[in-house]
Design a protein around this motif. Structure first.
Motif, PDB file in Angstrom:
ATOM      1  N   TYR A  25      -0.563  -3.267  -5.803  1.00 55.24           N
ATOM      2  CA  TYR A  25      -0.318  -4.385  -5.190  1.00 55.24           C
ATOM      3  C   TYR A  25       0.435  -3.735  -3.561  1.00 55.24           C
ATOM      4  CZ  TYR A  25      -1.155  -8.024  -8.592  1.00 55.24           C
ATOM      5  OH  TYR A  25      -1.750  -8.590  -9.511  1.00 55.24           O
ATOM      6  N   VAL A  26       1.025  -2.778  -3.603  1.00 54.40           N
ATOM      7  CA  VAL A  26       1.554  -2.307  -2.388  1.00 54.40           C
ATOM      8  C   VAL A  26       0.458  -1.589  -1.682  1.00 54.40           C
ATOM      9  CG1 VAL A  26       3.200  -0.437  -1.314  1.00 54.40           C
ATOM     10  CG2 VAL A  26       3.770  -1.952  -3.207  1.00 54.40           C
ATOM     11  N   ILE A  27      -0.376  -0.812  -2.286  1.00 54.08           N
ATOM     12  CA  ILE A  27      -1.243  -0.252  -1.288  1.00 54.08           C
ATOM     13  C   ILE A  27      -2.648  -0.965  -0.875  1.00 54.08           C
ATOM     14  CG2 ILE A  27      -3.216   0.352  -3.145  1.00 54.08           C
ATOM     15  CD1 ILE A  27      -3.234   3.309  -1.995  1.00 54.08           C
ATOM     16  N   HIS A  28      -2.807  -2.201  -1.628  1.00 56.73           N
ATOM     17  CA  HIS A  28      -3.554  -3.186  -0.970  1.00 56.73           C
ATOM     18  C   HIS A  28      -2.925  -3.893   0.166  1.00 56.73           C
ATOM     19  CE1 HIS A  28      -5.776  -4.284  -5.026  1.00 56.73           C
ATOM     20  NE2 HIS A  28      -6.047  -3.152  -4.457  1.00 56.73           N
ATOM     21  N   ARG A  29      -1.633  -4.223   0.184  1.00 60.29           N
ATOM     22  CA  ARG A  29      -0.881  -4.744   1.107  1.00 60.29           C
ATOM     23  C   ARG A  29      -0.760  -3.604   2.411  1.00 60.29           C
ATOM     24  NH1 ARG A  29       4.668  -5.051  -0.506  1.00 60.29           N
ATOM     25  NH2 ARG A  29       3.710  -6.633  -1.781  1.00 60.29           N
ATOM     26  N   ALA A  30      -0.486  -2.526   2.230  1.00 61.12           N
ATOM     27  CA  ALA A  30      -0.239  -1.343   3.041  1.00 61.12           C
ATOM     28  C   ALA A  30      -1.730  -1.289   3.965  1.00 61.12           C
ATOM     29  CB  ALA A  30      -0.068  -0.113   2.679  1.00 61.12           C
ATOM     30  N   MET A  31      -2.975  -1.300   3.210  1.00 60.84           N
ATOM     31  CA  MET A  31      -4.164  -1.056   3.881  1.00 60.84           C
ATOM     32  C   MET A  31      -4.389  -2.022   4.744  1.00 60.84           C
ATOM     33  SD  MET A  31      -6.720   0.811   0.977  1.00 60.84           S
ATOM     34  CE  MET A  31      -6.711  -0.558  -0.228  1.00 60.84           C
ATOM     35  N   LEU A  32      -4.339  -3.363   4.279  1.00 65.45           N
ATOM     36  CA  LEU A  32      -4.565  -4.517   5.052  1.00 65.45           C
ATOM     37  C   LEU A  32      -3.860  -4.764   6.062  1.00 65.45           C
ATOM     38  CD1 LEU A  32      -5.136  -7.085   2.174  1.00 65.45           C
ATOM     39  CD2 LEU A  32      -6.968  -5.843   3.645  1.00 65.45           C
ATOM     40  N   THR A  65      -8.722   7.556   5.180  1.00 68.38           N
ATOM     41  CA  THR A  65      -8.536   8.619   4.165  1.00 68.38           C
ATOM     42  C   THR A  65      -7.927   7.570   2.930  1.00 68.38           C
ATOM     43  OG1 THR A  65      -8.393  10.416   5.526  1.00 68.38           O
ATOM     44  CG2 THR A  65      -7.356  10.591   3.291  1.00 68.38           C
ATOM     45  N   GLU A  66      -6.848   6.953   3.124  1.00 66.86           N
ATOM     46  CA  GLU A  66      -6.343   6.206   2.171  1.00 66.86           C
ATOM     47  C   GLU A  66      -7.248   5.069   1.623  1.00 66.86           C
ATOM     48  OE1 GLU A  66      -3.548   6.901   0.860  1.00 66.86           O
ATOM     49  OE2 GLU A  66      -2.855   8.421   2.330  1.00 66.86           O
ATOM     50  N   VAL A  67      -8.139   4.435   2.256  1.00 67.12           N
ATOM     51  CA  VAL A  67      -8.922   3.375   1.873  1.00 67.12           C
ATOM     52  C   VAL A  67     -10.228   4.241   1.201  1.00 67.12           C
ATOM     53  CG1 VAL A  67     -10.818   1.909   2.519  1.00 67.12           C
ATOM     54  CG2 VAL A  67      -8.557   1.792   3.719  1.00 67.12           C
ATOM     55  N   HIS A  68     -10.724   5.416   1.652  1.00 71.99           N
ATOM     56  CA  HIS A  68     -11.537   5.918   0.548  1.00 71.99           C
ATOM     57  C   HIS A  68     -11.074   6.470  -0.587  1.00 71.99           C
ATOM     58  CE1 HIS A  68     -14.699   9.013  -0.312  1.00 71.99           C
ATOM     59  NE2 HIS A  68     -13.846   9.947  -0.527  1.00 71.99           N
ATOM     60  N   HIS A  69     -10.076   7.001  -0.799  1.00 75.27           N
ATOM     61  CA  HIS A  69      -9.394   7.733  -1.830  1.00 75.27           C
ATOM     62  C   HIS A  69      -9.089   6.592  -2.644  1.00 75.27           C
ATOM     63  CE1 HIS A  69      -8.536  12.206  -0.628  1.00 75.27           C
ATOM     64  NE2 HIS A  69      -9.291  11.862   0.362  1.00 75.27           N
ATOM     65  N   HIS A  70      -8.561   5.623  -2.368  1.00 72.95           N
ATOM     66  CA  HIS A  70      -8.097   4.482  -3.195  1.00 72.95           C
ATOM     67  C   HIS A  70      -9.291   3.991  -4.006  1.00 72.95           C
ATOM     68  CE1 HIS A  70      -6.250   0.995  -4.799  1.00 72.95           C
ATOM     69  NE2 HIS A  70      -7.357  -0.042  -4.297  1.00 72.95           N
ATOM     70  N   ALA A 182       6.447  -1.487   1.156  1.00 69.15           N
ATOM     71  CA  ALA A 182       6.976  -1.863  -0.042  1.00 69.15           C
ATOM     72  C   ALA A 182       8.231  -2.865   0.097  1.00 69.15           C
ATOM     73  CB  ALA A 182       7.242  -1.129  -1.209  1.00 69.15           C
ATOM     74  N   THR A 183       8.437  -3.816  -0.505  1.00 72.25           N
ATOM     75  CA  THR A 183       9.698  -4.554  -0.619  1.00 72.25           C
ATOM     76  C   THR A 183      10.897  -3.591  -1.336  1.00 72.25           C
ATOM     77  OG1 THR A 183       9.599  -5.671  -2.857  1.00 72.25           O
ATOM     78  CG2 THR A 183       8.738  -6.900  -1.043  1.00 72.25           C
ATOM     79  N   ALA A 184      12.208  -4.029  -1.088  1.00 69.76           N
ATOM     80  CA  ALA A 184      13.144  -3.206  -1.654  1.00 69.76           C
ATOM     81  C   ALA A 184      12.810  -2.813  -3.296  1.00 69.76           C
ATOM     82  CB  ALA A 184      14.468  -3.476  -1.298  1.00 69.76           C
TER      83      ALA A 184
END
Length: 223
Positions: A25-32, A65-70, A182-184
């Protein structure tokens, strides 16, 4: 990326703990979030020049790079695990098709890194459109199946393989980038499951990531 042998895995029993999908969920949020920030700064009224232009392009390159590797890690690691544990409950073909559709868009974005700023912003916007729909479908339909059928230990194994596949240079961006978005509570879970080496890496890389973020987006660019 090196090939990883997927171990034999049985579906999760209902008495066993569910996998912790926080990182997904965090990596999805970070990419968008960062694609939106990049599109906004590239579409501003004034052209970016000098060090600001270089900082934005460098940050955009890291996000690509993050999108590709994910998505490569999903294809190589997560999808086979889902197929072995929940194959009867899900059709992975639409998600694989989405990844194939993303590939040429990612290529256009990578090419645009060296060209006109507006063209780069437009390429990133096309990528965002695809990712928005793909991630929404994953989170609404696929991740609940992962939570139901994939054992906790199997998902931990996949996360460790993903970390091992990444270069040290990539991890110096990825680790603080995920904590940043990420949230705390999420950050605490990510760090608790990361192991001592990755926790040390986060501590060492946070300041450098914060500087890169400032250089790309300025003080007003925090999401």
């Amino acid at each position: 990326m090196r090939t990883v042998q997927i171990p034999a895995i049985a579906p999760r029993r209902t008495s066993e703990p569910e996998p912790d999908l926080t990182s997904m969920y965090v990596i999805h949020r970070a990419m968008l979030t960062d694609l939106r920030r990049l599109i906004k700064v590239l579409g501003g009224p004034a052209r970016l020049r000098g060090s600001r232009d270089r900082a934005v392009r460098r940050y955009a390159g890291s996000i690509l790079t993050e999108v590709h590797h994910h998505h490569a890690n999903e294809d190589d690691l997560l999808w086979p695990i889902i197929a072995r544990t929940a194959g009867h409950a899900v059709d992975l073909a639409p998600y694989t098709d989405d990844h194939e559709a993303l590939a040429p868009v990612l290529d256009r974005c990578t090419t645009a890194l060296g060209g006109d700023q507006r063209a780069l912003g437009q390429a990133l916007a096309a990528l965002l459109d695809l990712l928005d729909d793909h991630i929404a479908e994953e989170e609404s339909a696929l991740l609940p199946i992962v939570a139901r059928y994939v054992p906790y230990d199997a998902y931990v194994w996949a996360e460790r393989q993903i970390a091992r596949r990444a270069s040290f240079g990539q991890l110096m961006f990825t680790a603080p980038w995920l904590v940043r978005h990420a949230t705390a509570e999420e950050a605490a879970r990510l760090l608790a499951g990361a192991g001592a080496p990755l926790r040390v890496l986060v501590a060492l890389s946070r300041r450098g990531y914060a500087r890169r973020e400032r250089e790309a987006f300025g003080a007003e660019g925090r999401a």
